[in-house]
Design a protein around this motif. Structure first.
Motif, mmCIF file in Angstrom:
data_model
loop_
_atom_site.group_PDB
_atom_site.id
_atom_site.type_symbol
_atom_site.label_atom_id
_atom_site.label_comp_id
_atom_site.label_asym_id
_atom_site.label_seq_id
_atom_site.Cartn_x
_atom_site.Cartn_y
_atom_site.Cartn_z
ATOM 1 N N ASN A 180 112.474 61.231 31.651
ATOM 2 C CA ASN A 180 112.389 62.537 30.994
ATOM 3 C C ASN A 180 111.181 62.747 30.092
ATOM 4 O O ASN A 180 110.938 63.866 29.653
ATOM 5 N N GLN A 181 110.424 61.695 29.809
ATOM 6 C CA GLN A 181 109.254 61.839 28.953
ATOM 7 C C GLN A 181 108.011 62.116 29.789
ATOM 8 O O GLN A 181 107.795 61.504 30.840
ATOM 9 N N ARG A 182 107.164 63.032 29.319
ATOM 10 C CA ARG A 182 105.982 63.427 30.083
ATOM 11 C C ARG A 182 105.046 62.245 30.319
ATOM 12 O O ARG A 182 104.512 62.065 31.409
ATOM 13 N N LEU A 183 104.862 61.409 29.288
ATOM 14 C CA LEU A 183 103.900 60.322 29.434
ATOM 15 C C LEU A 183 104.342 59.290 30.462
ATOM 16 O O LEU A 183 103.516 58.740 31.211
ATOM 17 N N THR A 184 105.653 59.011 30.557
ATOM 18 C CA THR A 184 106.124 58.046 31.549
ATOM 19 C C THR A 184 106.091 58.658 32.956
ATOM 20 O O THR A 184 105.857 57.954 33.938
ATOM 21 N N LYS A 185 106.310 59.954 33.050
ATOM 22 C CA LYS A 185 106.206 60.619 34.346
ATOM 23 C C LYS A 185 104.773 60.537 34.869
ATOM 24 O O LYS A 185 104.535 60.301 36.060
ATOM 25 N N ILE A 186 103.812 60.712 33.963
ATOM 26 C CA ILE A 186 102.403 60.616 34.345
ATOM 27 C C ILE A 186 102.081 59.199 34.804
ATOM 28 O O ILE A 186 101.394 58.993 35.806
ATOM 29 N N ALA A 187 102.589 58.205 34.084
ATOM 30 C CA ALA A 187 102.347 56.804 34.448
ATOM 31 C C ALA A 187 102.889 56.499 35.839
ATOM 32 O O ALA A 187 102.227 55.838 36.647
ATOM 33 N N ALA A 188 104.091 56.974 36.137
ATOM 34 C CA ALA A 188 104.704 56.729 37.440
ATOM 35 C C ALA A 188 103.902 57.388 38.557
ATOM 36 O O ALA A 188 103.680 56.795 39.616
ATOM 37 N N GLU A 189 103.453 58.605 38.325
ATOM 38 C CA GLU A 189 102.700 59.329 39.345
ATOM 39 C C GLU A 189 101.343 58.674 39.591
ATOM 40 O O GLU A 189 100.893 58.551 40.739
ATOM 41 N N LEU A 190 100.687 58.223 38.522
ATOM 42 C CA LEU A 190 99.422 57.508 38.671
ATOM 43 C C LEU A 190 99.616 56.229 39.485
ATOM 44 O O LEU A 190 98.796 55.898 40.350
ATOM 45 N N ALA A 191 100.701 55.523 39.217
ATOM 46 C CA ALA A 191 100.983 54.280 39.937
ATOM 47 C C ALA A 191 101.152 54.541 41.423
ATOM 48 O O ALA A 191 100.581 53.834 42.263
ATOM 49 N N ARG A 192 101.936 55.547 41.754
ATOM 50 C CA ARG A 192 102.165 55.865 43.177
ATOM 51 C C ARG A 192 100.859 56.278 43.855
ATOM 52 O O ARG A 192 100.591 55.900 45.006
ATOM 53 N N THR A 193 100.036 57.044 43.152
ATOM 54 C CA THR A 193 98.763 57.501 43.717
ATOM 55 C C THR A 193 97.834 56.327 43.989
ATOM 56 O O THR A 193 97.208 56.244 45.057
ATOM 57 N N ILE A 194 97.735 55.399 43.046
ATOM 58 C CA ILE A 194 96.853 54.251 43.215
ATOM 59 C C ILE A 194 97.299 53.383 44.386
ATOM 60 O O ILE A 194 96.478 52.925 45.188
ATOM 61 N N VAL A 195 98.608 53.150 44.523
ATOM 62 C CA VAL A 195 99.102 52.329 45.633
ATOM 63 C C VAL A 195 98.797 53.002 46.969
ATOM 64 O O VAL A 195 98.375 52.335 47.928
ATOM 65 N N LYS A 196 98.997 54.304 47.051
ATOM 66 C CA LYS A 196 98.689 55.038 48.286
ATOM 67 C C LYS A 196 97.212 54.890 48.649
ATOM 68 O O LYS A 196 96.860 54.692 49.820
ATOM 69 N N GLU A 197 96.341 54.975 47.632
ATOM 70 C CA GLU A 197 94.907 54.804 47.873
ATOM 71 C C GLU A 197 94.594 53.391 48.341
ATOM 72 O O GLU A 197 93.798 53.188 49.259
ATOM 73 N N ARG A 198 95.246 52.392 47.739
ATOM 74 C CA ARG A 198 95.039 50.997 48.138
ATOM 75 C C ARG A 198 95.470 50.800 49.601
ATOM 76 O O ARG A 198 94.813 50.105 50.372
ATOM 77 N N LYS A 199 96.595 51.390 49.977
ATOM 78 C CA LYS A 199 97.094 51.248 51.350
ATOM 79 C C LYS A 199 96.149 51.919 52.345
ATOM 80 O O LYS A 199 95.902 51.391 53.440
#
Length: 215
Positions: A180-199
């Motif tokens: 529910n916190q904006r900063l943790t939502k941003i962290a999760a989305e950044l993580a998913r984006t980076i992994v997709k780029e790595r793949k």
């Protein structure tokens, strides 16, 4: 898709997660030594995206690391630096949606290659957290990150190096704030984006090598 532990570069994962946390903490002016939940959120999202399935979750509760070596133990004060979860504080914080009023630590539990793992990407900042509260860390400092099997974790507990105690109520609070916190939502989305780029990069490199092999 199945990915086994020996195929994972733990240091590379740590560097990506640490980069993500650095971006988020800088944006919201939060010191890294107060960002264990952001680390845990980013790690959860990163590993689940990497594996293509839910293998990692957030854990939270109490945590202790030895900060005074046994030979300097005075026999009166604790030689462990600890985060102690107290339910009463948590209830008050829940009403105010203020995680800073809860004393606890957040990390990750994962099943990788059918084996339970304990993961804490924030360990390099624990001694700094202690320093800000006036404690002098005399023992060997925690490692840059912790990414160990359950068996390895138990061995270190038996050696009285550290201790992690997941508490259901604390984990529920951590998950609630994480979702529910904006900063943790941003962290999760950044993580998913980076992994997709790595793949995508990995797939492109494999394609190039296959083309070269067939030419």
């Amino acid at each position: 898709m199945t990915i086994y532990l020996e195929e994972i570069d733990k240091l590379a994962i740590f560097r990506d997660v640490d980069y993500i946390v650095g971006k988020v903490t800088a944006k919201f002016s939060i010191p890294k030594h107060c960002a264990c939940l952001i680390y845990a959120t980013a790690t959860e999202a990163y590993l689940n995206e990497l594996f293509g399935q839910r293998v990692c979750r957030i854990n939270a509760g109490s945590c202790s690391w030895k900060f005074v070596p046994d030979e300097l133990d005075d026999g009166m004060s604790s030689n462990f630096y600890s985060f102690i979860f107290e339910p009463d504080r948590a209830i008050a914080a829940m009403h105010e949606m203020d995680l800073s009023k809860i004393e606890m630590h957040a990390w990750n539990a994962a099943i990788i290659g059918d084996e339970p793992h304990l993961i804490d990407m924030s360990t390099s900042h624990i001694a700094e957290h202690a320093r800000h509260l006036g404690f002098k860390w005399i023992a060997e400092k925690p490692p840059q990150y912790l990414f160990v099997t359950e068996k390895e974790a138990i061995a270190m507990v038996e050696k009285q190096i550290y201790g992690y105690s997941a508490i259901k109520v604390a984990t529920a609070f951590a998950e609630m704030f994480s979702r529910n916190q904006r900063l943790t939502k941003i962290a999760a989305e950044l993580a998913r984006t980076i992994v997709k780029e790595r793949k995508q990069i990995a797939a492109m490199v494999r394609g190039i090598f296959m083309a070269l092999a067939q030419s």
